[in-house]
Design an enzyme around this catalytic site. Structure first.
Site, short mmCIF file in Angstrom:
data_model
loop_
_atom_site.label_atom_id
_atom_site.label_comp_id
_atom_site.label_asym_id
_atom_site.label_seq_id
_atom_site.Cartn_x
_atom_site.Cartn_y
_atom_site.Cartn_z
N HIS A 40 47.54 41.17 38.73
CA HIS A 40 47.34 40.35 39.92
C HIS A 40 48.61 39.98 40.68
O HIS A 40 48.80 38.84 41.12
CB HIS A 40 46.58 39.06 39.55
CG HIS A 40 45.17 39.29 39.09
ND1 HIS A 40 44.41 40.37 39.48
CD2 HIS A 40 44.36 38.56 38.27
CE1 HIS A 40 43.21 40.30 38.93
NE2 HIS A 40 43.15 39.22 38.19
N HIS A 48 39.50 36.13 44.08
CA HIS A 48 39.11 35.96 42.67
C HIS A 48 38.19 34.75 42.46
O HIS A 48 38.28 34.06 41.44
CB HIS A 48 40.37 35.82 41.81
CG HIS A 48 40.21 36.27 40.40
ND1 HIS A 48 39.30 35.70 39.54
CD2 HIS A 48 40.81 37.24 39.70
CE1 HIS A 48 39.38 36.29 38.35
NE2 HIS A 48 40.29 37.24 38.42
N ARG A 102 45.18 45.32 37.12
CA ARG A 102 46.32 45.69 36.26
C ARG A 102 47.03 46.97 36.70
O ARG A 102 46.38 47.90 37.19
CB ARG A 102 45.85 45.86 34.82
CG ARG A 102 45.39 44.57 34.21
CD ARG A 102 44.83 44.73 32.81
NE ARG A 102 44.52 43.41 32.25
CZ ARG A 102 43.43 42.71 32.57
NH1 ARG A 102 42.53 43.20 33.40
NH2 ARG A 102 43.23 41.51 32.06
N GLU A 142 35.14 40.96 41.82
CA GLU A 142 36.32 41.22 42.65
C GLU A 142 36.20 42.60 43.29
O GLU A 142 36.35 43.61 42.61
CB GLU A 142 37.58 41.15 41.77
CG GLU A 142 37.71 39.85 40.99
CD GLU A 142 38.42 40.03 39.66
OE1 GLU A 142 39.56 40.53 39.65
OE2 GLU A 142 37.85 39.68 38.61
C1 GLA Z 1 40.87 39.46 36.03
C2 GLA Z 1 41.11 40.21 34.78
C3 GLA Z 1 40.73 39.39 33.59
C4 GLA Z 1 41.42 38.04 33.61
C5 GLA Z 1 41.13 37.36 34.91
C6 GLA Z 1 41.88 36.08 35.03
O1 GLA Z 1 39.54 39.40 36.33
O2 GLA Z 1 40.46 41.45 34.76
O3 GLA Z 1 41.05 40.08 32.42
O4 GLA Z 1 42.79 38.22 33.47
O5 GLA Z 1 41.48 38.18 35.98
O6 GLA Z 1 41.69 35.25 33.93
#
Ligand code: GLA
Length: 393
Positions: A147, A221, A122, A358
């Protein structure tokens, strides 16, 4: 703070990292070749997998011994990963969809298996300032940008070149993101090489350059369920994270800027711990994330490959060890999976049916001067490596 993955040397595009002695590039022209002895020699095969927006998508199958990985040119998605349990029985341990339509129609809201860019995780309110200019990104995870925005790297069709050598087989993916795409500055040239090693490893080498100062945070991811995708939750999986600190977040999952100790909290995974033991805790951070959805600050020295995480499934015996050059790792427990997506084997995915780990720079780094920098400038090269190593206990 570590910034060493961004180096200012000139920009040779191949054989960049010491240790990448996989002779990438020797296998040009292998597309379409197939090995009749899968399991004996590493092999790579290619098949058409549909099209999106008029662009053809291919699926590559990379096999090395009893290990098989399928990768799509759409989003650089790892579609399946088949690896044996302690009795030698194969299962697909990553979440995904059966066909391209599954990814395209749903827009893959969970980002199954996908390459994430330009900025993984984010950015607060989708806003950052670089060299005096403020950039406003798409708000696709209200009130933040997540993302890479509306159409991130996970929804692009990448160019692919098979590569082999050194007992390994790989696929090099390239995507050139034009200046201003998703409102990010600079033309960003990204190459991601997946290499499948003989010992059931997936190595991912990321490489990026820009022609104008920008911010970048690349990751993959993939979700894992070591019992096999579609077989239930990962509550019994044991997780170990090599991290004494994490970046606490606010209610919108944006870091406060602090690096808090994990000691004495449900965030402490320094010893292998079942995920289900504490993911229903009333600890404020767990409440904010509906479970685990946080960035851990890896305990590490220098910028080389270091173990970040280990996951084990006591029932199947399968293990996953993750090594990375990155400073952080987001552990997301599949909290937003709500039974509406039907996976590769046909079953619906419910909350906690897979976990994502991740490897990354910290979320919202462009707005936190105390975090390792995610700025990439012309003449610098972003290099980053993560290895997913499968095994059995
Ligand atoms: C990331 C975010 C989560 C969610 C996933 C996708 O891991 O941190 O909050 O948005 O992606 O679902």
């Amino acid at each position: 703070m570590q910034t060493s993955h961004r180096t200012s040397r000139p920009t040779p595009r191949t054989l960049l990292r010491a240790g990448v002695v996989l002779l990438l590039g020797l296998g040009l022209g292998l597309a379409g070749a197939s090995s009749s002895q899968a399991g004996a020699k590493p092999s790579i095969t290619k098949e058409p997998f549909g099209s999106v927006g008029g662009k053809a998508v291919d699926r590559y199958t990379l096999t090395n011994g009893k290990f098989r990985v399928r990768i799509l040119t759409y989003g650089g998605i790892i579609q399946t990963v088949e690896t044996p349990d302690r009795h030698g029985k194969l299962a697909n341990v990553t979440l995904g969809f059966k066909n391209l339509d599954g990814y395209v129609t749903s827009k893959n809201p969970a980002y199954f298996g996908a390459l994430i860019g330009r900025y993984g995780n984010r950015i607060a309110k989708g806003k950052f300032t670089l060299d005096g200019t403020t950039y406003q990104l798409a708000i696709n995870n209200d009130p933040n940008s997540l993302h890479g925005g509306n159409v991130g790297f996970d929804k692009r069709v990448w160019s692919a070149t098979p590569v082999t050598g050194g007992g390994a087989v790989g696929l090099r993916l390239t995507y050139v993101s034009p200046n201003g795409e998703e409102n990010y500055p600079g033309t960003l040239r990204t190459t991601v090489t997946y290499t499948i090693t003989g010992d059931r490893g997936i190595r991912i080498d990321y490489h990026a350059t820009t022609d104008k100062a920008t911010v970048v945070n690349l990751t993959n991811h993939a979700y894992w369920n070591l019992g096999g995708e579609g077989t239930g939750t990962i509550d019994d999986h044991k997780l170990q994270l090599k991290a004494s600190r994490y970046t606490p977040v606010d209610a919108t999952l944006i870091p406060t800027g602090k690096l808090d100790p994990v000691a004495g909290t449900p965030m402490d995974f320094r010893k292998p711990t079942a995920i289900g033991a504490r993911n229903r805790s009333a600890f404020q951070q767990i409440v904010y994330g509906r479970g685990y959805d946080h960035n851990w600050v890896l305990d590490r020295r220098g910028s080389g490959l270091a173990v970040a995480a280990r996951v084990s499934d006591p029932a199947s015996g399968r293990t996953l060890t993750i090594r990375t050059t990155e400073p952080g790792i987001q552990f997301y427990g599949g909290n937003f999976l709500d039974g509406t997506l039907y996976g590769t084997g046909g079953n619906s995915y419910r909350q906690g049916d897979g976990l994502a780990l991740e490897t990354q720079h910290f979320p919202d780094s462009p707005n936190h001067a105390n975090f390792p920098t995610t700025v990439l400038r012309p003449g610098q090269v972003l290099r980053s490596t993560t290895i997913y190593q499968f095994g059995t206990d």
